[in-house]
Design a protein around this motif. Structure first.
Motif, PDB file in Angstrom:
ATOM      1  N   GLU A 263       0.813  -1.166  -0.021  1.00 19.74           N
ATOM      2  CA  GLU A 263      -0.052  -0.057   0.000  1.00 19.74           C
ATOM      3  C   GLU A 263       1.048   1.287   0.068  1.00 19.74           C
TER       4      GLU A 263
ATOM      5  N   TYR B  58       2.606   1.803  -3.363  1.00 17.05           N
ATOM      6  CA  TYR B  58       1.297   2.075  -4.199  1.00 17.05           C
ATOM      7  C   TYR B  58       1.024   3.617  -4.389  1.00 17.05           C
ATOM      8  N   GLN B  59       1.064   4.232  -2.920  1.00 18.31           N
ATOM      9  CA  GLN B  59       0.896   5.393  -2.845  1.00 18.31           C
ATOM     10  C   GLN B  59       2.137   6.300  -3.454  1.00 18.31           C
TER      11      GLN B  59
ATOM     12  N   ARG C 239       2.039   6.414  -7.154  1.00 20.89           N
ATOM     13  CA  ARG C 239       0.892   7.685  -7.474  1.00 20.89           C
ATOM     14  C   ARG C 239       1.670   8.915  -7.393  1.00 20.89           C
TER      15      ARG C 239
ATOM     16  N   LEU D 104      -5.233   0.952 -13.949  1.00 24.18           N
ATOM     17  CA  LEU D 104      -5.234   1.716 -12.583  1.00 24.18           C
ATOM     18  C   LEU D 104      -6.538   1.670 -11.799  1.00 24.18           C
ATOM     19  N   HIS D 105      -7.764   1.804 -12.729  1.00 25.91           N
ATOM     20  CA  HIS D 105      -9.147   1.879 -12.088  1.00 25.91           C
ATOM     21  C   HIS D 105      -9.215   0.596 -11.580  1.00 25.91           C
TER      22      HIS D 105
ATOM     23  N   GLU E  89      -7.481   0.456  -8.108  1.00 22.82           N
ATOM     24  CA  GLU E  89      -8.240   1.297  -7.209  1.00 22.82           C
ATOM     25  C   GLU E  89      -9.329   0.721  -6.883  1.00 22.82           C
ATOM     26  N   LYS E  90     -10.260   0.048  -7.472  1.00 20.17           N
ATOM     27  CA  LYS E  90     -11.456  -0.683  -7.163  1.00 20.17           C
ATOM     28  C   LYS E  90     -11.281  -1.903  -6.190  1.00 20.17           C
TER      29      LYS E  90
ATOM     30  N   LEU F  98      -8.629  -2.053  -4.337  1.00 17.12           N
ATOM     31  CA  LEU F  98      -7.976  -1.489  -3.103  1.00 17.12           C
ATOM     32  C   LEU F  98      -9.280  -0.887  -2.274  1.00 17.12           C
ATOM     33  N   SER F  99     -10.016  -0.312  -2.882  1.00 15.10           N
ATOM     34  CA  SER F  99     -11.349   0.292  -1.929  1.00 15.10           C
ATOM     35  C   SER F  99     -12.117  -0.861  -1.603  1.00 15.10           C
TER      36      SER F  99
END
Length: 98
Positions: free
Chosen positions: A40, A43-44, A47, A83-84, A87-88, A90-91
């Motif tokens: 995590e 990943y941040q 970004r 990427l989407h 992110e999905k 991860l959420s």
């Protein structure tokens, strides 16, 4: 003789095989909470670095009209599909923790 082989295989070999594979299963590599936190964090960081690259490319493009970025562009939908999806995931993963 056949009875002895049957009992030996039923009471010695079979439990040994089962215990062997249970031990292998338990010692198999799994992702730990520390590994997940590190992923995590990475990943941040990626970004943030991507946002910095966007800024640098915008600055260079404003100085040089013939500049064309060689990397994926953040504003093209085809470049952002993976990427989407990430992110999905991860959420969803964060939603499971709450």
């Amino acid at each position: 003789m056949e009875t002895a082989i049957f009992f030996a295989s039923a009471f010695i070999a079979l439990p040994w095989i089962i215990m062997h594979y249970i031990t292998k299963w338990k010692t198999a590599a799994t992702i730990t909470n520390e590994d997940e936190a590190l992923l995590e964090e990475m990943y941040q960081l990626a970004r943030r670095l991507d946002e910095r690259m966007d800024t640098v490319e915008r600055l260079v493009a404003s100085d040089h009209a013939d500049f064309k970025p060689a990397r994926l562009l953040h504003d093209r939908e085809s470049d952002n599909v993976q990427l989407h999806e990430l992110e999905k995931l991860l959420s969803e993963k964060k939603g499971d923790r709450r």
